[in-house]
Design a protein around this motif. Structure first.
Motif, mmCIF file in Angstrom:
data_model
loop_
_atom_site.group_PDB
_atom_site.id
_atom_site.type_symbol
_atom_site.label_atom_id
_atom_site.label_comp_id
_atom_site.label_asym_id
_atom_site.label_seq_id
_atom_site.Cartn_x
_atom_site.Cartn_y
_atom_site.Cartn_z
ATOM 1 N N SER A 146 -10.128 2.781 0.897
ATOM 2 C CA SER A 146 -9.842 1.813 1.730
ATOM 3 C C SER A 146 -9.120 0.693 1.775
ATOM 4 C CB SER A 146 -11.343 1.698 1.260
ATOM 5 O OG SER A 146 -12.250 2.950 1.891
ATOM 6 N N ALA A 147 -9.167 0.220 0.181
ATOM 7 C CA ALA A 147 -7.624 -0.684 -0.160
ATOM 8 C C ALA A 147 -6.640 0.053 0.503
ATOM 9 C CB ALA A 147 -8.190 -1.870 -1.884
ATOM 10 N N ALA A 148 -6.002 0.900 -0.217
ATOM 11 C CA ALA A 148 -4.662 1.561 0.652
ATOM 12 C C ALA A 148 -4.678 1.874 2.244
ATOM 13 C CB ALA A 148 -4.234 2.395 0.070
ATOM 14 N N VAL A 149 -5.855 2.174 2.522
ATOM 15 C CA VAL A 149 -5.689 2.029 4.184
ATOM 16 C C VAL A 149 -5.449 1.590 4.503
ATOM 17 C CG1 VAL A 149 -6.786 2.861 5.826
ATOM 18 C CG2 VAL A 149 -7.060 3.794 4.073
ATOM 19 N N SER A 150 -6.776 -0.049 4.168
ATOM 20 C CA SER A 150 -6.178 -1.677 4.655
ATOM 21 C C SER A 150 -4.530 -2.002 4.257
ATOM 22 C CB SER A 150 -7.452 -2.625 4.077
ATOM 23 O OG SER A 150 -6.755 -4.052 4.720
ATOM 24 N N LYS A 151 -4.036 -2.645 3.828
ATOM 25 C CA LYS A 151 -2.830 -2.485 3.205
ATOM 26 C C LYS A 151 -1.613 -1.688 4.083
ATOM 27 C CE LYS A 151 -2.764 -3.855 -1.436
ATOM 28 N NZ LYS A 151 -2.003 -3.467 -3.033
ATOM 29 N N ALA A 152 -1.708 -0.382 4.787
ATOM 30 C CA ALA A 152 -1.338 0.403 5.293
ATOM 31 C C ALA A 152 -1.584 0.061 7.056
ATOM 32 C CB ALA A 152 -1.455 2.002 4.960
ATOM 33 N N LEU A 153 -2.458 -0.514 7.418
ATOM 34 C CA LEU A 153 -2.886 -0.508 8.962
ATOM 35 C C LEU A 153 -2.403 -2.114 9.134
ATOM 36 C CD1 LEU A 153 -6.492 0.211 9.039
ATOM 37 C CD2 LEU A 153 -4.307 0.764 10.574
ATOM 38 N N ARG A 154 -1.975 -3.129 7.960
ATOM 39 C CA ARG A 154 -1.710 -4.606 8.142
ATOM 40 C C ARG A 154 0.019 -4.640 7.266
ATOM 41 N NH1 ARG A 154 -5.140 -8.109 4.345
ATOM 42 N NH2 ARG A 154 -4.984 -6.680 3.495
ATOM 43 N N HIS A 155 0.532 -3.672 6.960
ATOM 44 C CA HIS A 155 1.908 -2.838 7.060
ATOM 45 C C HIS A 155 2.554 -3.954 5.626
ATOM 46 C CE1 HIS A 155 3.081 -1.431 10.603
ATOM 47 N NE2 HIS A 155 1.949 -2.120 11.283
ATOM 48 N N LEU A 156 1.328 -4.316 4.648
ATOM 49 C CA LEU A 156 1.331 -4.779 3.491
ATOM 50 C C LEU A 156 2.019 -4.046 2.057
ATOM 51 C CD1 LEU A 156 -1.683 -7.450 3.129
ATOM 52 C CD2 LEU A 156 0.225 -7.746 4.069
ATOM 53 N N PRO A 157 2.682 -4.698 1.091
ATOM 54 C CA PRO A 157 3.070 -3.625 0.339
ATOM 55 C C PRO A 157 2.240 -2.963 -0.554
ATOM 56 C CG PRO A 157 3.660 -6.288 -0.328
ATOM 57 C CD PRO A 157 3.380 -5.691 1.214
ATOM 58 N N GLY A 158 2.765 -2.236 -0.874
ATOM 59 C CA GLY A 158 2.192 -1.548 -1.944
ATOM 60 C C GLY A 158 1.835 0.253 -1.867
ATOM 61 N N VAL A 159 2.430 0.142 -0.481
ATOM 62 C CA VAL A 159 2.364 2.406 -0.340
ATOM 63 C C VAL A 159 3.455 2.156 0.561
ATOM 64 C CG1 VAL A 159 0.712 3.424 1.562
ATOM 65 C CG2 VAL A 159 -0.807 1.233 0.603
ATOM 66 N N SER A 160 3.562 3.885 0.539
ATOM 67 C CA SER A 160 4.673 4.008 0.827
ATOM 68 C C SER A 160 4.744 4.286 2.498
ATOM 69 C CB SER A 160 4.763 5.694 -0.258
ATOM 70 O OG SER A 160 3.811 6.434 0.805
ATOM 71 N N GLU A 161 5.920 3.746 2.234
ATOM 72 C CA GLU A 161 5.937 4.313 4.346
ATOM 73 C C GLU A 161 6.028 5.881 4.560
ATOM 74 O OE1 GLU A 161 6.955 2.892 7.282
ATOM 75 O OE2 GLU A 161 7.064 1.256 6.037
ATOM 76 N N GLU A 162 5.453 6.317 4.234
ATOM 77 C CA GLU A 162 5.234 7.570 4.462
ATOM 78 C C GLU A 162 4.144 7.796 4.721
ATOM 79 O OE1 GLU A 162 4.979 12.726 3.115
ATOM 80 O OE2 GLU A 162 6.383 11.221 2.155
ATOM 81 N N LYS A 163 3.262 7.811 4.002
ATOM 82 C CA LYS A 163 1.891 7.239 3.252
ATOM 83 C C LYS A 163 1.130 6.447 4.480
ATOM 84 C CE LYS A 163 -0.518 10.313 0.986
ATOM 85 N NZ LYS A 163 -0.998 11.261 1.185
ATOM 86 N N ALA A 164 1.392 5.423 4.881
ATOM 87 C CA ALA A 164 1.615 4.019 5.834
ATOM 88 C C ALA A 164 1.938 4.794 7.120
ATOM 89 C CB ALA A 164 2.123 2.657 4.973
ATOM 90 N N ARG A 165 2.382 5.722 7.334
ATOM 91 C CA ARG A 165 2.782 5.791 8.951
ATOM 92 C C ARG A 165 1.595 7.150 9.016
ATOM 93 N NH1 ARG A 165 7.391 8.815 7.684
ATOM 94 N NH2 ARG A 165 8.304 7.296 8.410
ATOM 95 N N GLN A 166 1.516 7.968 7.963
ATOM 96 C CA GLN A 166 0.150 8.484 8.002
ATOM 97 C C GLN A 166 -0.982 8.011 8.724
ATOM 98 O OE1 GLN A 166 -0.691 10.642 4.270
ATOM 99 N NE2 GLN A 166 -2.606 12.024 5.436
ATOM 100 N N VAL A 167 -1.317 6.773 8.405
ATOM 101 C CA VAL A 167 -2.660 6.211 7.946
ATOM 102 C C VAL A 167 -2.604 5.761 9.382
ATOM 103 C CG1 VAL A 167 -3.853 3.894 7.467
ATOM 104 C CG2 VAL A 167 -3.192 5.711 5.663
ATOM 105 N N ARG A 168 -1.584 5.178 9.950
ATOM 106 C CA ARG A 168 -2.057 4.647 11.702
ATOM 107 C C ARG A 168 -1.426 5.929 12.473
ATOM 108 N NH1 ARG A 168 1.999 0.942 8.876
ATOM 109 N NH2 ARG A 168 3.811 2.443 8.929
ATOM 110 N N GLU A 169 -1.005 6.863 11.670
ATOM 111 C CA GLU A 169 -1.319 7.701 12.895
ATOM 112 C C GLU A 169 -2.370 8.251 12.626
ATOM 113 O OE1 GLU A 169 1.885 10.539 11.503
ATOM 114 O OE2 GLU A 169 3.524 9.951 12.559
ATOM 115 N N VAL A 170 -3.506 7.994 12.185
ATOM 116 C CA VAL A 170 -4.802 9.035 11.711
ATOM 117 C C VAL A 170 -5.721 8.021 12.721
ATOM 118 C CG1 VAL A 170 -6.188 8.906 10.340
ATOM 119 C CG2 VAL A 170 -4.458 10.542 9.601
ATOM 120 N N ALA A 171 -4.916 6.430 12.116
ATOM 121 C CA ALA A 171 -6.558 5.539 12.685
ATOM 122 C C ALA A 171 -6.030 5.322 14.158
ATOM 123 C CB ALA A 171 -5.650 4.144 12.390
#
Length: 331
Positions: A15-40
Motif C-alpha cells: 500500500s505504501a508503494a501504491v501511495s507513492k506512485a499515486l503521488r508521483h514520489l520516488p521509490g517506485v519504478s516508472e513502469e510500476k507507477a504507470r501501472q498503479v495509476r492505470e489500475v486506480a
C-alpha cells in the motif's frame, strides 16, 4: 469501496508503494507507477481526503497568492500548471487575493484557510504584508521575485539577455536599445545581463539606449519608444520588457513612418501567443512559465513532506530565443 490495498493487491505491491506512485514520489519504478495509476483510474479510485487529513495532521490545501483579475498569459498558464500539479498530488488549491488583507496580513488568510503551504505568484505582493507569513513555519515558495525567507523560482533573466544579444549580434545588430520595465529584481537582472552580454561582444551601451517603461503597458512603451527614437543615432533594434508592450512601441514607430523590420527591428519577451499572432511575427524570448509552475510545486511539496518551514534558495528556469519576422538580418 476501492482502497489503496485494493490497488496494491492487483498490482502486487505494498500500500505504501501504491501511495507513492499515486503521488508521483520516488521509490517506485516508472513502469510500476504507470501501472498503479492505470489500475486506480480503471477501478475509479478516489482518495479519502478526510481520513488522510486525520492521519497526517494536514489539510492538503495549498494557498496561492495571485493578483485578482490578473489575466496575463504568462501567469495564467503558470497558474494552470500549479493547479494541475497540486490536484494531481491530491491537494486542493485556494486562491488568496491581494485585494483583501487580514489584520495579520496574508498570514491571517493562510491560517484561517488552514493552508499546508503557500505559493506567491507575481511581484505585486509587498513584503510588509508578507513579513509574518515569511517568518512563520508555513512553507512558502515565490515565483518571479526573491523574498528573504523562502525558496524563489525565477527565469534565468541574465542568461536570457545573453542569448538575446548573441542572437541579435549574429543577425548583424550592434546598435541595440533596451526599453525595460520598472526597477526590481527581474529588471536589474535583465539590465545587468544586457550590459554584460554587450560588453562581451565589445559593444558599448550608450545611456540613451536604456529607457525605463512599465511591464504590460503598451502606452508606457509607446512613450519610451518615442524617447529612444528622439535620441541619436537611431538603434537598429529595440528590446522590450514583454510582448504586450511591443504593441505600443509598434504604434509609435508606425506614426513616425518607420516600418518593422525594414527600418528598425524589434524583440519582445515572454513568448505568449500574441508574438505569433501579429504580423510580422514578433521575435521574442519564450519563458518557461509551465516549468516555473512545476518547479514551484515540487519545491513546496518537498518542504511540506519534510515537515519544516520555508527554505531560502533560488531555483532558475531557462527559456529560449524564439526567432520572428520583426528582426532583420543586416550587414
Amino acid at each position: 469501496m476501492v482502497t489503496l490495498k485494493t490497488i496494491a493487491d492487483e498490482c502486487g505491491l505494498s500500500s505504501a508503494a501504491v501511495s507513492k506512485a499515486l503521488r508521483h514520489l520516488p521509490g517506485v519504478s516508472e513502469e510500476k507507477a504507470r501501472q498503479v495509476r492505470e489500475v486506480a483510474q480503471r477501478l475509479g479510485y478516489v482518495p479519502n481526503v478526510a481520513a488522510r487529513t486525520l492521519r497526517t495532521s494536514r489539510s492538503y490545501n495549498v494557498g496561492v497568492l495571485y493578483e485578482a483579475g490578473m489575466d496575463h498569459e504568462f501567469f495564467s498558464s503558470m497558474l494552470s500548471e500549479v493547479r494541475a500539479r497540486l490536484e494531481r498530488e491530491g491537494y486542493d488549491v485556494t486562491l488568496l487575493s491581494n485585494e483583501y488583507k487580514h489584520e495579520d496580513g496574508y498570514y491571517g488568510q493562510v491560517m484561517r484557510r488552514q493552508c499546508d503551504g503557500v505559493i506567491i505568484m507575481h511581484h505585486i505582493f509587498d513584503s510588509e504584508g508578507l513579513d509574518k507569513l515569511l517568518s512563520s513555519t508555513v512553507p512558502v515558495v515565490s515565483i518571479d521575485r526573491v523574498y528573504t525567507g523562502c525558496t524563489s523560482i525565477l527565469s534565468e533573466n541574465d542568461q536570457a539577455m545573453q542569448e538575446i544579444v548573441d542572437y541579435l549580434v549574429g543577425m548583424g545588430h550592434r546598435r541595440i536599445a533596451f526599453v525595460h520595465g520598472e526597477m526590481g529584481d527581474v529588471t536589474r537582472a535583465r539590465i545587468d545581463g544586457f550590459r554584460t552580454a554587450m560588453a562581451a561582444h565589445g559593444i558599448e551601451v550608450p545611456d540613451d539606449y536604456l529607457v525605463q517603461s512599465k511591464y504590460q503597458n503598451p502606452e508606457a512603451a509607446r512613450i519610451a519608444t518615442r524617447e529612444v527614437l528622439l535620441r541619436g543615432p537611431r538603434p537598429t533594434c529595440v528590446l522590450f520588457p514583454d510582448d504586450f508592450a511591443y504593441l505600443g512601441a509598434l504604434a509609435e514607430m508606425q506614426s513616425q513612418g518607420l516600418s518593422v523590420p525594414d527600418d528598425i527591428s524589434c524583440f519582445g519577451f515572454d513568448g505568449i501567443r500574441l508574438a505569433s499572432a501579429v504580423y510580422p511575427s514578433l521575435a521574442t524570448y519564450k519563458q518557461n512559465s509551465r516549468g516555473m509552475g512545476r518547479m514551484a510545486v515540487e519545491a513546496l511539496l518537498e518542504q511540506i513532506e519534510a515537515g519544516h518551514g520555508s527554505q531560502d534558495g533560488v531555483i532558475r528556469v531557462t527559456g529560449s530565443v524564439q526567432p520572428g519576422g520583426t528582426v532583420r538580418k543586416i550587414g
